[in-house]
Design an enzyme around this catalytic site. Structure first.
Site, PDB file in Angstrom:
ATOM      1  N   LYS A  48      -0.254   7.415  -2.418  1.00  0.00           N
ATOM      2  CA  LYS A  48      -0.874   8.119  -3.528  1.00  0.00           C
ATOM      3  C   LYS A  48      -0.221   7.901  -4.622  1.00  0.00           C
ATOM      4  CE  LYS A  48      -3.850  10.754  -0.683  1.00  0.00           C
ATOM      5  NZ  LYS A  48      -5.326  11.199  -0.910  1.00  0.00           N
TER       6      LYS A  48
ATOM      7  N   GLY B  53      10.846  -6.595   1.929  1.00  0.00           N
ATOM      8  CA  GLY B  53      11.509  -7.289   3.055  1.00  0.00           C
ATOM      9  C   GLY B  53      11.131  -6.721   4.570  1.00  0.00           C
TER      10      GLY B  53
ATOM     11  N   ASN C 123      11.642 -15.181  -0.010  1.00  0.00           N
ATOM     12  CA  ASN C 123      13.158 -15.220   0.029  1.00  0.00           C
ATOM     13  C   ASN C 123      13.710 -15.541   1.654  1.00  0.00           C
ATOM     14  OD1 ASN C 123      15.866 -14.193  -0.400  1.00  0.00           O
ATOM     15  ND2 ASN C 123      15.129 -12.436  -1.811  1.00  0.00           N
TER      16      ASN C 123
ATOM     17  N   HIS D  47      -3.850 -14.055  20.097  1.00  0.00           N
ATOM     18  CA  HIS D  47      -4.042 -14.409  21.670  1.00  0.00           C
ATOM     19  C   HIS D  47      -5.132 -13.573  22.233  1.00  0.00           C
ATOM     20  CE1 HIS D  47      -0.346 -16.533  21.772  1.00  0.00           C
ATOM     21  NE2 HIS D  47       0.168 -15.770  20.916  1.00  0.00           N
TER      22      HIS D  47
ATOM     23  N   THR E 117      -1.963  -4.083   9.350  1.00  0.00           N
ATOM     24  CA  THR E 117      -2.915  -4.190  10.245  1.00  0.00           C
ATOM     25  C   THR E 117      -4.325  -4.247   9.751  1.00  0.00           C
ATOM     26  OG1 THR E 117      -3.241  -1.582  10.490  1.00  0.00           O
ATOM     27  CG2 THR E 117      -1.486  -3.155  12.039  1.00  0.00           C
TER      28      THR E 117
ATOM     29  N   ARG F  37       0.016   2.249   5.261  1.00  0.00           N
ATOM     30  CA  ARG F  37      -1.117   3.225   4.706  1.00  0.00           C
ATOM     31  C   ARG F  37      -1.099   3.189   3.134  1.00  0.00           C
ATOM     32  NH1 ARG F  37      -3.120   5.324   9.325  1.00  0.00           N
ATOM     33  NH2 ARG F  37      -1.751   6.156  10.783  1.00  0.00           N
TER      34      ARG F  37
END
Length: 181
Positions: A181, A140, A83, A113, A163, A178
């Site tokens: 559930k 988004g 988008n 880096h 991450t 994360r």
């Protein structure tokens, strides 16, 4: 090895290299044409994607504005949709599987880096590939960090910062993202 070969291999390199600067200039020219083609036919826009990207499967769509480093490291499967306002830093390969939908303002980053300040001061960088599976939905303004793999059929919530790798078929959200559930 040339700086481009070092970049593509994920090794330390400098983006100020003349060959890479020329590649970036070509990509900037292509992006200018692509981002001005919003009113062109779907076929014409897809032809531009085929011209500028490493691969653009049938029906792959990117809504302008779009930003990337080089384009040639981006590989989109059939029916992929990005988008408005997405950014892909593609110093190494970015693979996005068929049927994946990516929301507005998503950033997919492969550029990284050194942690050593002396190396950073020498303007060195490196890349880690990103792989996004088939039929993934990324909400988004999500941020996909270097080296991440998102499995098939996964969902990444809007605004998430990914991450760690995301297994197939799960939903993640938050900062850092994360499992829900």
């Amino acid at each position: 090895m040339t700086q481009k070969e070092r970049m593509l291999a994920g090794e330390l390199y400098t983006a100020a290299d003349p060959e890479l600067a020329a590649d970036a200039a070509r990509a900037a020219e292509w992006l200018d044409r692509y981002n001005r083609a919003s009113t062109a036919t779907a076929e014409a826009r897809h032809a531009l994607l085929v011209e500028g990207l490493g691969h653009a499967g049938h029906g792959a769509t990117i809504r302008a504005p779009f930003h990337c480093d080089y384009g040639y490291n981006i590989h989109l499967g059939e029916g992929v949709f990005l988008n408005f306002g997405c950014t892909v830093l593609d110093v190494v390969p970015v693979q996005i599987g068929a049927g994946t939908q990516i929301g507005p303002g998503v950033q997919i980053l492969t550029a990284d880096h050194p942690r050593d300040p002396v190396q950073r001061g020498q303007m060195l960088e490196f890349g880690r590939s990103v792989t996004i599976g088939r039929n993934v939905w990324i909400g988004g303004a999500a941020l996909i960090l270097p080296g991440i793999t998102v499995g098939d059929n996964a969902i990444v919530g809007a605004g998430s910062v990914v991450t760690r790798d995301v297994p197939a078929g799960v939903t993640v959200a938050g900062n850092p993202a994360r499992l829900l559930k």
